[in-house]
Design a protein around this motif. Structure first.
Motif, PDB file in Angstrom:
ATOM      1  N   VAL A  22       0.833  -1.206   0.000  1.00  0.00           N
ATOM      2  CA  VAL A  22       0.000   0.000   0.000  1.00  0.00           C
ATOM      3  C   VAL A  22       0.868   1.256   0.000  1.00  0.00           C
ATOM      4  O   VAL A  22       0.552   2.253  -0.666  1.00  0.00           O
ATOM      5  CB  VAL A  22      -0.944  -0.013   1.220  1.00  0.00           C
ATOM      6  N   LEU A  23       1.976   1.215   0.725  1.00  0.00           N
ATOM      7  CA  LEU A  23       2.885   2.366   0.790  1.00  0.00           C
ATOM      8  C   LEU A  23       3.476   2.670  -0.590  1.00  0.00           C
ATOM      9  O   LEU A  23       3.513   3.832  -1.020  1.00  0.00           O
ATOM     10  CB  LEU A  23       3.990   2.082   1.804  1.00  0.00           C
ATOM     11  N   PHE A  24       3.934   1.644  -1.297  1.00  0.00           N
ATOM     12  CA  PHE A  24       4.475   1.867  -2.635  1.00  0.00           C
ATOM     13  C   PHE A  24       3.385   2.358  -3.594  1.00  0.00           C
ATOM     14  O   PHE A  24       3.634   3.238  -4.426  1.00  0.00           O
ATOM     15  CB  PHE A  24       5.115   0.592  -3.174  1.00  0.00           C
ATOM     16  N   LYS A  25       2.186   1.808  -3.479  1.00  0.00           N
ATOM     17  CA  LYS A  25       1.092   2.268  -4.332  1.00  0.00           C
ATOM     18  C   LYS A  25       0.805   3.744  -4.108  1.00  0.00           C
ATOM     19  O   LYS A  25       0.566   4.504  -5.052  1.00  0.00           O
ATOM     20  CB  LYS A  25      -0.174   1.447  -4.058  1.00  0.00           C
ATOM     21  N   ALA A  26       0.821   4.157  -2.828  1.00  0.00           N
ATOM     22  CA  ALA A  26       0.547   5.555  -2.507  1.00  0.00           C
ATOM     23  C   ALA A  26       1.579   6.479  -3.143  1.00  0.00           C
ATOM     24  O   ALA A  26       1.263   7.605  -3.547  1.00  0.00           O
ATOM     25  CB  ALA A  26       0.519   5.745  -0.990  1.00  0.00           C
ATOM     26  N   HIS A  27       2.820   6.037  -3.227  1.00  0.00           N
ATOM     27  CA  HIS A  27       3.878   6.841  -3.837  1.00  0.00           C
ATOM     28  C   HIS A  27       3.817   6.825  -5.361  1.00  0.00           C
ATOM     29  O   HIS A  27       4.092   7.849  -6.007  1.00  0.00           O
ATOM     30  CB  HIS A  27       5.252   6.329  -3.405  1.00  0.00           C
ATOM     31  N   LEU A  28       3.497   5.669  -5.950  1.00  0.00           N
ATOM     32  CA  LEU A  28       3.699   5.475  -7.385  1.00  0.00           C
ATOM     33  C   LEU A  28       2.445   5.627  -8.238  1.00  0.00           C
ATOM     34  O   LEU A  28       2.547   6.090  -9.385  1.00  0.00           O
ATOM     35  CB  LEU A  28       4.313   4.095  -7.629  1.00  0.00           C
ATOM     36  N   ASN A  29       1.292   5.223  -7.722  1.00  0.00           N
ATOM     37  CA  ASN A  29       0.089   5.249  -8.558  1.00  0.00           C
ATOM     38  C   ASN A  29      -0.269   6.674  -8.967  1.00  0.00           C
ATOM     39  O   ASN A  29      -0.313   7.589  -8.142  1.00  0.00           O
ATOM     40  CB  ASN A  29      -1.085   4.602  -7.826  1.00  0.00           C
ATOM     41  N   GLY A  30      -0.512   6.835 -10.247  1.00  0.00           N
ATOM     42  CA  GLY A  30      -0.891   8.141 -10.770  1.00  0.00           C
ATOM     43  C   GLY A  30       0.268   9.013 -11.190  1.00  0.00           C
ATOM     44  O   GLY A  30       0.055  10.107 -11.738  1.00  0.00           O
ATOM     45  N   GLN A  31       1.502   8.556 -10.959  1.00  0.00           N
ATOM     46  CA  GLN A  31       2.662   9.353 -11.361  1.00  0.00           C
ATOM     47  C   GLN A  31       2.760   9.430 -12.882  1.00  0.00           C
ATOM     48  O   GLN A  31       2.531   8.450 -13.583  1.00  0.00           O
ATOM     49  CB  GLN A  31       3.951   8.745 -10.804  1.00  0.00           C
ATOM     50  N   GLU A  32       3.131  10.607 -13.392  1.00  0.00           N
ATOM     51  CA  GLU A  32       3.335  10.761 -14.824  1.00  0.00           C
ATOM     52  C   GLU A  32       4.758  10.356 -15.179  1.00  0.00           C
ATOM     53  O   GLU A  32       5.712  10.819 -14.563  1.00  0.00           O
ATOM     54  CB  GLU A  32       3.086  12.209 -15.256  1.00  0.00           C
ATOM     55  N   VAL A  33       4.884   9.479 -16.142  1.00  0.00           N
ATOM     56  CA  VAL A  33       6.193   8.975 -16.553  1.00  0.00           C
ATOM     57  C   VAL A  33       6.373   9.184 -18.051  1.00  0.00           C
ATOM     58  O   VAL A  33       5.404   9.340 -18.801  1.00  0.00           O
ATOM     59  CB  VAL A  33       6.358   7.470 -16.212  1.00  0.00           C
ATOM     60  N   THR A  34       7.629   9.201 -18.468  1.00  0.00           N
ATOM     61  CA  THR A  34       7.971   9.145 -19.886  1.00  0.00           C
ATOM     62  C   THR A  34       8.520   7.756 -20.149  1.00  0.00           C
ATOM     63  O   THR A  34       9.425   7.305 -19.456  1.00  0.00           O
ATOM     64  CB  THR A  34       9.022  10.205 -20.247  1.00  0.00           C
ATOM     65  N   SER A  73      10.764  13.354 -11.101  1.00  0.00           N
ATOM     66  CA  SER A  73      11.196  13.353  -9.708  1.00  0.00           C
ATOM     67  C   SER A  73      12.209  12.236  -9.458  1.00  0.00           C
ATOM     68  O   SER A  73      11.884  11.057  -9.613  1.00  0.00           O
ATOM     69  CB  SER A  73       9.993  13.174  -8.769  1.00  0.00           C
ATOM     70  N   LYS A  74      13.424  12.588  -9.061  1.00  0.00           N
ATOM     71  CA  LYS A  74      14.423  11.579  -8.715  1.00  0.00           C
ATOM     72  C   LYS A  74      13.986  10.792  -7.484  1.00  0.00           C
ATOM     73  O   LYS A  74      14.298   9.605  -7.352  1.00  0.00           O
ATOM     74  CB  LYS A  74      15.775  12.238  -8.483  1.00  0.00           C
ATOM     75  N   ARG A  75      13.260  11.449  -6.577  1.00  0.00           N
ATOM     76  CA  ARG A  75      12.775  10.778  -5.379  1.00  0.00           C
ATOM     77  C   ARG A  75      11.836   9.641  -5.749  1.00  0.00           C
ATOM     78  O   ARG A  75      11.985   8.507  -5.254  1.00  0.00           O
ATOM     79  CB  ARG A  75      12.052  11.784  -4.478  1.00  0.00           C
ATOM     80  N   VAL A  76      10.883   9.899  -6.632  1.00  0.00           N
ATOM     81  CA  VAL A  76       9.919   8.870  -7.023  1.00  0.00           C
ATOM     82  C   VAL A  76      10.596   7.804  -7.871  1.00  0.00           C
ATOM     83  O   VAL A  76      10.280   6.621  -7.761  1.00  0.00           O
ATOM     84  CB  VAL A  76       8.725   9.505  -7.764  1.00  0.00           C
ATOM     85  N   LEU A  77      11.560   8.204  -8.709  1.00  0.00           N
ATOM     86  CA  LEU A  77      12.302   7.222  -9.489  1.00  0.00           C
ATOM     87  C   LEU A  77      13.038   6.257  -8.571  1.00  0.00           C
ATOM     88  O   LEU A  77      13.083   5.041  -8.811  1.00  0.00           O
ATOM     89  CB  LEU A  77      13.289   7.915 -10.427  1.00  0.00           C
ATOM     90  N   ASN A  78      13.609   6.784  -7.488  1.00  0.00           N
ATOM     91  CA  ASN A  78      14.297   5.937  -6.515  1.00  0.00           C
ATOM     92  C   ASN A  78      13.321   4.955  -5.867  1.00  0.00           C
ATOM     93  O   ASN A  78      13.637   3.767  -5.690  1.00  0.00           O
ATOM     94  CB  ASN A  78      14.958   6.802  -5.444  1.00  0.00           C
ATOM     95  N   LEU A  79      12.115   5.420  -5.548  1.00  0.00           N
ATOM     96  CA  LEU A  79      11.113   4.545  -4.931  1.00  0.00           C
ATOM     97  C   LEU A  79      10.615   3.491  -5.920  1.00  0.00           C
ATOM     98  O   LEU A  79      10.362   2.348  -5.535  1.00  0.00           O
ATOM     99  CB  LEU A  79       9.953   5.379  -4.385  1.00  0.00           C
ATOM    100  N   LEU A  80      10.491   3.865  -7.196  1.00  0.00           N
ATOM    101  CA  LEU A  80      10.116   2.869  -8.204  1.00  0.00           C
ATOM    102  C   LEU A  80      11.201   1.805  -8.310  1.00  0.00           C
ATOM    103  O   LEU A  80      10.907   0.605  -8.420  1.00  0.00           O
ATOM    104  CB  LEU A  80       9.903   3.547  -9.553  1.00  0.00           C
ATOM    105  N   GLY A  81      12.470   2.219  -8.253  1.00  0.00           N
ATOM    106  CA  GLY A  81      13.563   1.252  -8.262  1.00  0.00           C
ATOM    107  C   GLY A  81      13.513   0.324  -7.064  1.00  0.00           C
ATOM    108  O   GLY A  81      13.757  -0.887  -7.184  1.00  0.00           O
ATOM    109  N   ARG A  82      13.178   0.874  -5.899  1.00  0.00           N
ATOM    110  CA  ARG A  82      13.037   0.051  -4.694  1.00  0.00           C
ATOM    111  C   ARG A  82      11.922  -0.981  -4.862  1.00  0.00           C
ATOM    112  O   ARG A  82      12.054  -2.146  -4.465  1.00  0.00           O
ATOM    113  CB  ARG A  82      12.743   0.935  -3.487  1.00  0.00           C
TER     114      ARG A  82
END
Length: 289
Positions: free
Chosen positions: A99-111, A192-201
């Protein structure tokens, strides 16, 4: 907490600045905007945008005698970086991490370039903007011209590197996966480098589960030969027609592969599962390296 709560349970937590060496028991509440830890006279609210790292199962050395199943969070405050360790029952922590990762990642705009490579060949796929969501072991991307997914069971490797995307140099994640008989590389970049780091995690967490699962699979040469024959012949194949071995013996080998979750009987014949495709692709990479 006035906003929608997506996780609420009682566990233990430790904060690096709470002035004691042992964790405390308290309530852990998560909304799409913040995490609140409260108990035994201690309370902290951590905005989602302040978190820059999430590690599941990792406990700082000085706290290992106190914790078992954990999520460790690193976050920024006005006074510098801080850390929180949250512990609960194993199933609860697993759900909390998801749930924590979903809260960070869902809806993020990516290229995303999907795919950037097909097999060993660079593909001239234009970069496109998409909305990311993670659910059920998949990365899903929704753009104006449709939706596509990456099944995390098919991921064989990923790395963070600098890529030229849409005419500019950006830090991105290159994800290698095998959705069918051909290995693909898809490239994902975020502003966002922060969100990219969390996606990598998140990818590392899911990928480590796949690797651990595959490490427990023991295959004989005979089983590997059958998998390679199915892979080479394509979907809908009858293994008894392409494997140069006694039919009864091949049937026995196939039954073992079904039990290991590497092949499945589809409507048109025997097929490799995502797990089976990863096994075969890994073997082919070993041979070609």
């Amino acid at each position: 907490m006035s906003e929608r709560v997506v996780a609420d349970f009682v566990g233990r937590f430790y904060l690096t600045d709470m002035g004691r060496s042992e964790p405390v028991r308290g309530r852990i509440m998560l909304s799409p905007k913040r995490l609140v830890l409260a108990g035994d006279g201690h309370e902290v609210t951590i905005p989602m945008g302040a978190m820059f790292d999430v590690a599941v199962g990792h406990v700082p050395p000085e706290m290992r005698e106190f914790f078992s199943d954990t999520v460790t969070l690193a976050y920024n405050t006005d006074d510098g970086r801080r850390m929180a360790v949250v512990e609960g029952e194993a199933d609860t922590i697993e759900k909390f991490a998801t749930v924590l990762f979903k809260a960070h990642l869902n809806g993020q705009e990516v290229t995303v370039e999907h795919p950037a490579r097909r097999g060993g060949r660079v593909v001239d796929t234009p970069a496109r903007q998409a909305r990311l969501s993670v659910d059920g072991g998949t990365l899903a991307f929704r753009s104006g011209d449709g939706r596509f997914t990456i099944d995390l069971e098919t991921v064989t490797d990923f790395e963070r590197d600098r890529r030229t995307i849409d005419g500019s140099s950006r830090v991105a994640l290159s994800v290698r996966h095998v959705p069918d008989t051909t290995a693909l590389v898809s490239v994902i970049a975020l502003s966002s480098k922060r969100v990219l780091n969390l996606l990598g995690r998140y990818l590392r967490l899911e990928y480590s589960d796949v690797v651990e699962d595959l490490s427990e699979v023991s295959l004989s040469d005979e089983e590997m030969q059958v998998l390679l024959a199915i892979y080479s012949a394509g979907s809908g194949v009858d293994p008894l027609e392409v494997v140069a071995a006694d039919a009864s013996r091949t049937t026995m080998v196939l039954n073992g592969l079904r039990e290991k979750g590497l092949v499945v009987d589809g409507e048109e014949g025997t097929e490799l599962t995502p797990k089976g495709r990863v096994v075969v692709n890994s073997r082919l990479e070993e041979v070609n390296s």
